[in-house]
Design an enzyme around this catalytic site. Structure first.
Site, PDB file in Angstrom:
ATOM      1  N   HIS A  75       0.855  -1.186   0.000  1.00  0.00           N
ATOM      2  CA  HIS A  75       0.000   0.000   0.000  1.00  0.00           C
ATOM      3  C   HIS A  75       0.894   1.240   0.000  1.00  0.00           C
ATOM      4  CE1 HIS A  75      -3.671   2.364   1.811  1.00  0.00           C
ATOM      5  NE2 HIS A  75      -2.931   3.122   1.054  1.00  0.00           N
TER       6      HIS A  75
ATOM      7  N   GLU B 290       0.737   7.912  -3.642  1.00  0.00           N
ATOM      8  CA  GLU B 290       1.545   7.507  -2.485  1.00  0.00           C
ATOM      9  C   GLU B 290       2.841   8.311  -2.401  1.00  0.00           C
ATOM     10  OE1 GLU B 290       0.808   5.303   0.101  1.00  0.00           O
ATOM     11  OE2 GLU B 290      -1.188   5.442  -0.755  1.00  0.00           O
TER      12      GLU B 290
ATOM     13  N   HIS C 108       3.116  10.508   0.864  1.00  0.00           N
ATOM     14  CA  HIS C 108       4.065   9.943   1.835  1.00  0.00           C
ATOM     15  C   HIS C 108       5.529  10.095   1.408  1.00  0.00           C
ATOM     16  CE1 HIS C 108       0.627   8.202   3.962  1.00  0.00           C
ATOM     17  NE2 HIS C 108       0.181   7.779   2.799  1.00  0.00           N
TER      18      HIS C 108
HETATM   19  P1  AMP Z   1      -3.663   6.565   2.014  1.00  0.00           P
HETATM   20  O1  AMP Z   1      -4.321   7.879   1.844  1.00  0.00           O
HETATM   21  O2  AMP Z   1      -2.778   5.810   1.378  1.00  0.00           O
HETATM   22  O3  AMP Z   1      -2.258   6.769   1.622  1.00  0.00           O
HETATM   23  O4  AMP Z   1      -4.529   5.632   1.045  1.00  0.00           O
HETATM   24  C1  AMP Z   1      -5.879   5.827   1.041  1.00  0.00           C
HETATM   25  C2  AMP Z   1      -6.274   5.870  -0.361  1.00  0.00           C
HETATM   26  O5  AMP Z   1      -5.611   4.879  -1.115  1.00  0.00           O
HETATM   27  C3  AMP Z   1      -7.738   5.605  -0.457  1.00  0.00           C
HETATM   28  O6  AMP Z   1      -8.276   6.463  -1.427  1.00  0.00           O
HETATM   29  C4  AMP Z   1      -7.768   4.177  -0.882  1.00  0.00           C
HETATM   30  O7  AMP Z   1      -8.950   3.872  -1.579  1.00  0.00           O
HETATM   31  C5  AMP Z   1      -6.557   4.079  -1.758  1.00  0.00           C
HETATM   32  N1  AMP Z   1      -6.044   2.720  -1.867  1.00  0.00           N
HETATM   33  C6  AMP Z   1      -5.763   1.851  -0.886  1.00  0.00           C
HETATM   34  N2  AMP Z   1      -5.313   0.697  -1.398  1.00  0.00           N
HETATM   35  C7  AMP Z   1      -5.327   0.843  -2.731  1.00  0.00           C
HETATM   36  C8  AMP Z   1      -4.976   0.013  -3.827  1.00  0.00           C
HETATM   37  N3  AMP Z   1      -4.532  -1.246  -3.671  1.00  0.00           N
HETATM   38  N4  AMP Z   1      -5.111   0.530  -5.061  1.00  0.00           N
HETATM   39  C9  AMP Z   1      -5.529   1.782  -5.252  1.00  0.00           C
HETATM   40  N5  AMP Z   1      -5.877   2.614  -4.288  1.00  0.00           N
HETATM   41  C10 AMP Z   1      -5.779   2.145  -3.028  1.00  0.00           C
HETATM   42  P1  AMP Z   2      -7.212   5.063   7.730  1.00  0.00           P
HETATM   43  O1  AMP Z   2      -8.154   6.091   8.229  1.00  0.00           O
HETATM   44  O2  AMP Z   2      -6.436   4.345   8.799  1.00  0.00           O
HETATM   45  O3  AMP Z   2      -7.825   4.122   6.709  1.00  0.00           O
HETATM   46  O4  AMP Z   2      -6.096   5.830   6.898  1.00  0.00           O
HETATM   47  C1  AMP Z   2      -6.413   6.580   5.786  1.00  0.00           C
HETATM   48  C2  AMP Z   2      -5.166   7.155   5.219  1.00  0.00           C
HETATM   49  O5  AMP Z   2      -4.512   7.957   6.199  1.00  0.00           O
HETATM   50  C3  AMP Z   2      -4.134   6.109   4.834  1.00  0.00           C
HETATM   51  O6  AMP Z   2      -4.335   5.585   3.593  1.00  0.00           O
HETATM   52  C4  AMP Z   2      -2.863   6.885   4.950  1.00  0.00           C
HETATM   53  O7  AMP Z   2      -2.590   7.672   3.829  1.00  0.00           O
HETATM   54  C5  AMP Z   2      -3.130   7.804   6.096  1.00  0.00           C
HETATM   55  N1  AMP Z   2      -2.592   7.210   7.321  1.00  0.00           N
HETATM   56  C6  AMP Z   2      -3.245   6.536   8.314  1.00  0.00           C
HETATM   57  N2  AMP Z   2      -2.378   6.166   9.271  1.00  0.00           N
HETATM   58  C7  AMP Z   2      -1.157   6.595   8.889  1.00  0.00           C
HETATM   59  C8  AMP Z   2       0.139   6.528   9.444  1.00  0.00           C
HETATM   60  N3  AMP Z   2       0.393   5.934  10.603  1.00  0.00           N
HETATM   61  N4  AMP Z   2       1.142   7.076   8.738  1.00  0.00           N
HETATM   62  C9  AMP Z   2       0.935   7.695   7.577  1.00  0.00           C
HETATM   63  N5  AMP Z   2      -0.261   7.792   7.002  1.00  0.00           N
HETATM   64  C10 AMP Z   2      -1.301   7.252   7.644  1.00  0.00           C
END
Ligand code: AMP
Ligand code: AMP
Length: 233
Positions: free
Chosen positions: A68, A122, A126
């Site tokens: 991820h 990503e 990040h």
């Molecule tokens: P977070 O904000 O990484 O870094 O990730 C949350 C976002 O990433 C959400 O919009 C998720 O729907 C998306 N996400 C999580 N896993 C995947 C995946 N395997 N492919 C594409 N989007 C993803």
């Molecule tokens: P969640 O609410 O746990 O599904 O997280 C949604 C999104 O927030 C993730 O896809 C990440 O981008 C971000 N996030 C949650 N926890 C963390 C963490 N510990 N570090 C960095 N990003 C995070």
């Protein structure tokens, strides 16, 4: 202007070039964050929710853990995000990694696409927060290497924990990984449409160089119940 004043002017210009005051430097560049979470995802759980998933244009991903993200974090449980809006994602820097990324960092977002959107997202959210340690190419390359090193599916199946829709003990899953990699992972669940808790993501801690596994300074807060499903994919 006479020859004399020309040379004085040149001298002044050279001075400007060579003894200009030092640029302000970020202090302690490698300490902009405290550690990374390598977040690995079970595709079966991402897809087995009320929300749909879409397979990438290259086809259904392998039934294996995908990446991820690699997320810089602070020891207090908070984390930085979107650290450099000016750092543009440059596809050409990861052209040597694209085949591996498609296999090991598959997108499951809808509509179906080739994956670059997810990688760009990503990186922006990040990766830009650890840019002083890992440039864009190395951010992706190190993530791939770390995923291979951990080899999660193998570790779990070796302990009889298989993606067969069966229910497993959280403790068994945690211990299987801990015994194999030497460090305690964080386990995150989500719910399938029948409200069963299932294994969704596994958090593994990595040092600030992005290369060595470490004991987690803090485990992610999202938890699982003592029994959870390992969904088929
Ligand atoms: P977070 O904000 O990484 O870094 O990730 C949350 C976002 O990433 C959400 O919009 C998720 O729907 C998306 N996400 C999580 N896993 C995947 C995946 N395997 N492919 C594409 N989007 C993803
Ligand atoms: P969640 O609410 O746990 O599904 O997280 C949604 C999104 O927030 C993730 O896809 C990440 O981008 C971000 N996030 C949650 N926890 C963390 C963490 N510990 N570090 C960095 N990003 C995070």
């Amino acid at each position: 202007m006479g020859a004399m004043s020309w040379s004085i002017l040149k001298l002044l210009m050279l001075q400007g070039l060579f003894i200009s005051p030092p640029l302000p430097q970020k202090e302690n560049e490698s300490n902009e964050f405290d550690f990374f979470y390598l977040v690995l995802q079970w595709p079966g759980a991402y897809c087995d929710t009320k929300r749909a998933c879409c397979y990438p244009t290259s086809g259904k991903p392998d039934a294996d853990f995908g990446i991820h993200g690699l997320w810089p974090n602070y020891n207090d449980g908070s984390w930085p995000s979107n650290c450099d809006p000016d750092s543009e994602f440059d596809k050409s820097q990861i052209s040597d990694l694209v085949d591996s990324l498609k296999k090991k960092w598959p997108t499951l977002a809808c509509p179906s696409n080739d994956g670059f959107k997810f990688w760009e997202y990503e990186w922006g959210k990040h990766g830009t927060c650890s840019e002083s340690v890992l440039n864009q190419h190395d951010y992706f390359e190190n993530s791939l290497k770390l995923r291979d090193r951990v080899n999660l599916l193998q570790v779990l199946t070796n302990s009889g924990i298989k993606p067969d829709d069966g229910f497993y003990d959280l403790e068994e899953i945690t211990n299987a990984i801990k015994d194999a990699i030497g460090f305690t992972p964080g386990i995150e669940c989500n719910k399938d449409p029948e409200r069963n808790n299932q294994l969704h993501q596994i958090y593994i801690c990595v040092d600030t160089s992005g290369t060595e596994l470490i004991e987690c300074p803090i485990l992610p807060r999202r938890r699982c119940p003592s029994q959870l499903q390992f969904a088929k994919f």
